[in-house]
Design an enzyme around this catalytic site. Structure first.
Site, PDB file in Angstrom:
ATOM      1  N   HIS A 115     -24.856 -84.068 -11.026  1.00 36.67           N
ATOM      2  CA  HIS A 115     -24.081 -83.354 -12.041  1.00 36.67           C
ATOM      3  C   HIS A 115     -24.219 -81.841 -11.909  1.00 36.67           C
ATOM      4  O   HIS A 115     -23.599 -81.109 -12.666  1.00 36.67           O
ATOM      5  CB  HIS A 115     -24.578 -83.779 -13.423  1.00 36.67           C
ATOM      6  CG  HIS A 115     -26.042 -83.525 -13.572  1.00 36.67           C
ATOM      7  ND1 HIS A 115     -26.987 -84.312 -12.943  1.00 36.67           N
ATOM      8  CD2 HIS A 115     -26.722 -82.571 -14.221  1.00 36.67           C
ATOM      9  CE1 HIS A 115     -28.180 -83.842 -13.217  1.00 36.67           C
ATOM     10  NE2 HIS A 115     -28.058 -82.784 -13.991  1.00 36.67           N
ATOM     11  N   LYS A 127     -29.982 -87.538  -1.846  1.00 35.43           N
ATOM     12  CA  LYS A 127     -30.685 -88.636  -2.502  1.00 35.43           C
ATOM     13  C   LYS A 127     -30.998 -89.687  -1.440  1.00 35.43           C
ATOM     14  O   LYS A 127     -30.163 -89.929  -0.557  1.00 35.43           O
ATOM     15  CB  LYS A 127     -29.810 -89.273  -3.583  1.00 35.43           C
ATOM     16  CG  LYS A 127     -29.542 -88.396  -4.806  1.00 35.43           C
ATOM     17  CD  LYS A 127     -28.756 -89.206  -5.856  1.00 35.43           C
ATOM     18  CE  LYS A 127     -28.499 -88.393  -7.105  1.00 35.43           C
ATOM     19  NZ  LYS A 127     -27.806 -89.181  -8.161  1.00 35.43           N
ATOM     20  N   ASP A 279     -19.852 -87.987 -13.808  1.00 36.32           N
ATOM     21  CA  ASP A 279     -20.348 -86.777 -13.140  1.00 36.32           C
ATOM     22  C   ASP A 279     -19.941 -86.756 -11.670  1.00 36.32           C
ATOM     23  O   ASP A 279     -19.229 -87.648 -11.190  1.00 36.32           O
ATOM     24  CB  ASP A 279     -21.865 -86.651 -13.303  1.00 36.32           C
ATOM     25  CG  ASP A 279     -22.633 -87.681 -12.499  1.00 36.32           C
ATOM     26  OD1 ASP A 279     -22.063 -88.757 -12.222  1.00 36.32           O
ATOM     27  OD2 ASP A 279     -23.783 -87.417 -12.127  1.00 36.32           O
ATOM     28  N   ASP A 283     -22.591 -91.547 -11.211  1.00 37.43           N
ATOM     29  CA  ASP A 283     -23.565 -92.440 -11.850  1.00 37.43           C
ATOM     30  C   ASP A 283     -23.713 -92.197 -13.349  1.00 37.43           C
ATOM     31  O   ASP A 283     -24.228 -93.042 -14.058  1.00 37.43           O
ATOM     32  CB  ASP A 283     -24.928 -92.422 -11.130  1.00 37.43           C
ATOM     33  CG  ASP A 283     -25.506 -91.028 -10.977  1.00 37.43           C
ATOM     34  OD1 ASP A 283     -24.873 -90.065 -11.451  1.00 37.43           O
ATOM     35  OD2 ASP A 283     -26.588 -90.906 -10.369  1.00 37.43           O
ATOM     36  N   LYS A 378     -27.754 -96.159 -11.897  1.00 35.50           N
ATOM     37  CA  LYS A 378     -26.908 -96.123 -13.079  1.00 35.50           C
ATOM     38  C   LYS A 378     -25.469 -96.034 -12.593  1.00 35.50           C
ATOM     39  O   LYS A 378     -25.222 -95.583 -11.480  1.00 35.50           O
ATOM     40  CB  LYS A 378     -27.288 -94.977 -13.994  1.00 35.50           C
ATOM     41  CG  LYS A 378     -27.328 -93.594 -13.360  1.00 35.50           C
ATOM     42  CD  LYS A 378     -27.962 -92.626 -14.348  1.00 35.50           C
ATOM     43  CE  LYS A 378     -27.935 -91.199 -13.864  1.00 35.50           C
ATOM     44  NZ  LYS A 378     -29.010 -90.888 -12.915  1.00 35.50           N
TER      45      LYS A 378
HETATM   46  C1  G16 Z   1     -31.358 -87.969 -12.398  1.00 37.46           C
HETATM   47  C2  G16 Z   1     -32.107 -89.268 -12.491  1.00 37.46           C
HETATM   48  C3  G16 Z   1     -32.139 -89.745 -13.918  1.00 37.46           C
HETATM   49  C4  G16 Z   1     -32.684 -88.672 -14.832  1.00 37.46           C
HETATM   50  C5  G16 Z   1     -31.874 -87.413 -14.662  1.00 37.46           C
HETATM   51  C6  G16 Z   1     -32.422 -86.233 -15.438  1.00 37.46           C
HETATM   52  O1  G16 Z   1     -30.008 -88.177 -12.662  1.00 37.46           O
HETATM   53  O2  G16 Z   1     -31.514 -90.249 -11.692  1.00 37.46           O
HETATM   54  O3  G16 Z   1     -32.915 -90.894 -13.972  1.00 37.46           O
HETATM   55  O4  G16 Z   1     -32.650 -89.076 -16.160  1.00 37.46           O
HETATM   56  O5  G16 Z   1     -31.872 -87.026 -13.310  1.00 37.46           O
HETATM   57  O6  G16 Z   1     -33.651 -85.883 -14.920  1.00 37.46           O
HETATM   58  P1  G16 Z   1     -34.384 -84.557 -15.339  1.00 37.46           P
HETATM   59  O7  G16 Z   1     -34.537 -84.636 -16.837  1.00 37.46           O
HETATM   60  O8  G16 Z   1     -35.690 -84.600 -14.608  1.00 37.46           O
HETATM   61  O9  G16 Z   1     -33.520 -83.387 -14.957  1.00 37.46           O
HETATM   62  P2  G16 Z   1     -28.894 -87.656 -11.660  1.00 37.46           P
HETATM   63  O10 G16 Z   1     -27.599 -88.100 -12.283  1.00 37.46           O
HETATM   64  O11 G16 Z   1     -29.077 -86.162 -11.638  1.00 37.46           O
HETATM   65  O12 G16 Z   1     -29.216 -88.279 -10.365  1.00 37.46           O
END
Ligand code: G16
Length: 543
Positions: A115, A127, A279, A283, A378
């Site tokens: 995002h 990732k 996003d 996910d 997700k």
């Molecule tokens: C990632 C992780 C999620 C997490 C989020 C926020 O999401 O996959 O499990 O909740 O980051 O993490 P933080 O609070 O450490 O910034 P994504 O969508 O960025 O891959």
């Protein structure tokens, strides 16, 4: 095509965060061998990879094309057997998880910073997913980081300059077959197997009106195919559906701050029955109904409560999980349905073992993430379809579903306040300071409420026994409110402090979240001494 071994110097900052390696784009683009080093470090700790299958793609953000070719060159240089690449380098994160599982791949590389905004001055990321289709677990990311700090060489194949990653089909590169696939097909078939598409088609045929905002991320082609082609939603339902390298200058983050226009149209003006956004890498999801915003915590609780409405989940849910800062709305549903219940640290990777072992079927996080055991990520569009399924099955509006839920279970008002670009030392100092005073804080009174419990969240995976400590500080007050704080593991500039605020109640269910949580927010600011420590008067982002 030749395979070469290239001498390199290691970097010491390739430490994966909450999800993969995430940095400013220019760090990936300008530092020599930065991509190659990281990919080689991952392969080195994965054991024997010769002959193995990998899945590769991303959200098409700036630098993704270049990173894709460089990743592919290292995979071929290590003589992996097959690389399944999404056409034009596109693949959503949940679709990669799906394909890893269907094709029994060893893992996958996702070229995305999720995002976070893209572009030359934005963010980039890689990732890493493993054979169950989920993000690399902590034990592996620790080894990747250690390996990256000692790496002295990587193996690379010279790719033919005319390699066309837009054309479907197979190309052989020495020991490796590169298979370019339609990134949408398998994923769409999988979703069709979980939900009653005929019922959702009837909903659209009956004049139901929705908008889906892809925010110029990767979900545009998926949503057009699934919503408009398979489900018969009117053309134009999908907005900003063409993936763009800079997301059209937007922040591809589906929340109240970055989707203000859609929220105004649907929540404030009530011009559509339903709306959703995903996003950059597909996910995350945000759900809106006419006149109402569904908080991700409530969305998870409602899906768990009504899972029997979806054919793929009917009679099948036995356990659920949520991340630690996510509101307790799910806990109440779990108790009523006698589901097993787990509370994990932030990060989807912590759900992986529980899903693999069949201990849980649904899980989610406050950070706009909801999912199930259909993949190990997700899944934004999955959540959108689940809501469409509930609407089709019940004939009710989003608001009616949510109100009924609150009437039965009470309401957990929830909000997250983010303070961004803080001085990392000052931010770490705040956590260390509070951590050292937890016991002393218990019993103190803050803005009229007594702090009854203060804890430093630690987690032991019930299956692997793996332990992680210091995952966030949590404060419970005697007015049934909670404050949780932790530092983000996905930011790329300074430190981001996240304050998670919530309060439970059974009265005045329609009260506004800002109004209910105002005293909790004031308490959190006082507890953290936000103004004195950081010179800030309020949060940068409220979700
Ligand atoms: C990632 C992780 C999620 C997490 C989020 C926020 O999401 O996959 O499990 O909740 O980051 O993490 P933080 O609070 O450490 O910034 P994504 O969508 O960025 O891959």
């Amino acid at each position: 095509m030749a395979i070469r071994t290239v001498a390199t110097t290691p970097y010491d900052d390739q430490k994966p965060g909450t999800s993969g390696l995430r940095k400013k784009t220019r760090i990936f683009a300008e530092r020599p061998h930065y991509v190659e080093n990281f990919v080689q470090a991952v392969l080195d700790v994965m054991g024997e990879v010769r002959g193995a299958t990998f899945v590769l793609g991303g959200d098409g953000r700036h630098f993704a094309d270049e990173a894709l070719r460089r990743t592919l060159a290292v995979l071929a240089g290590n003589r992996v057997g097959r690389v399944i690449v999404g056409a034009r380098g596109l693949f959503s994160t949940p679709a990669v998880s799906c394909v890893i599982r269907r094709r029994r791949a060893r893992g996958g590389f996702l070229l995305t910073a999720s995002h976070n905004p893209g572009g030359p001055d934005g963010d980039f990321g890689i990732k890493v997913n493993v054979a169950n289709g989920g993000p690399a677990p902590e034990s592996l990311t620790r080894r990747i980081h250690a390996r990256s700090r000692e790496l002295r060489r990587y193996h690379v194949a010279d790719l033919p300059p005319d390699l066309d990653l837009a054309r479907l089909g197979e190309v052989r590169l020495e020991a490796t077959v590169v298979e370019v696939v339609d990134p949408v097909a398998d994923y769409a078939d999988m979703l069709e197997g979980l939900f009653d598409f005929a019922a959702i088609r009837r909903l659209f045929a009956g004049g139901f009106r929705m908008a889906f905002d892809a925010l110029h991320g990767v979900t545009g082609p998926y949503a057009r195919h699934i919503l408009e082609e398979r489900l018969g939603a009117p053309a134009g339902t999908v907005r900003r559906g063409d993936p763009r390298p800079d997301f059209g200058g937007l922040h591809p983050d589906p929340n109240l701050t970055w989707c203000r226009g859609l929220v105004q149209e649907v929540v404030a003006e009530g011009r559509l029955d339903f709306a959703a956004a995903c996003d950059g890498d597909g996910d995350r999801n945000m759900i809106l109904g006419r006149g109402i915003f569904v908080s991700p915590c409530d969305s998870l609780a409602v899906l768990a409560d009504r899972a029997d409405d979806a054919p793929g989940y009917r009679g099948r849910v036995r356990g659920v999980a949520r991340s630690m800062p996510t509101s307790r709305a799910l806990d109440r549903v779990a108790q009523a349905h006698r589901f097993a219940f787990f509370e994990t640290p932030t990060g989807w990777k912590f759900f992986g073992d529980l899903l693999d072992a069949g201990l849980i079927q649904l899980c989610g996080e406050e950070s706009f993430g909801t999912g199930s055991d259909h993949v190990r990520e997700k899944d934004g569009l999955w959540a959108v379809l689940f809501w469409l399924q509930l609407l089709a099955a019940s004939g009710e509006s989003v608001a009616a579903i949510l109100h009924r839920h609150w009437q039965r279970y009470g309401r957990d008002w929830f909000s997250r306040h983010d303070y961004e670009r803080l001085d990392p030392e000052a931010a770490a100092g705040l956590l260390a300071d509070l951590r050292g005073r937890l016991a002393a804080l218990e019993g103190t009174v803050w803005h009229g409420a007594r702090l009854v419990q203060a804890e430093d969240f630690a987690y032991r995976d019930p299956l692997s026994g793996e332990e992680v400590a210091h995952q966030g500080l949590r404060f419970r007050f005697d007015d049934d409110s909670r404050i949780t704080l932790r530092l983000s593991g996905t930011g790329t500039e300074g430190a981001t402090l996240r304050l998670y605020l919530e309060r439970y109640g059974r009265e005045g269910l329609m009260r506004d979240v800002g109004e209910v949580l105002a005293p909790v927010a004031a308490r959190a600011r006082a507890l953290c001494e936000i103004e004195r420590r950081f010179g800030r008067r309020g949060p940068d982002v409220v979700t």
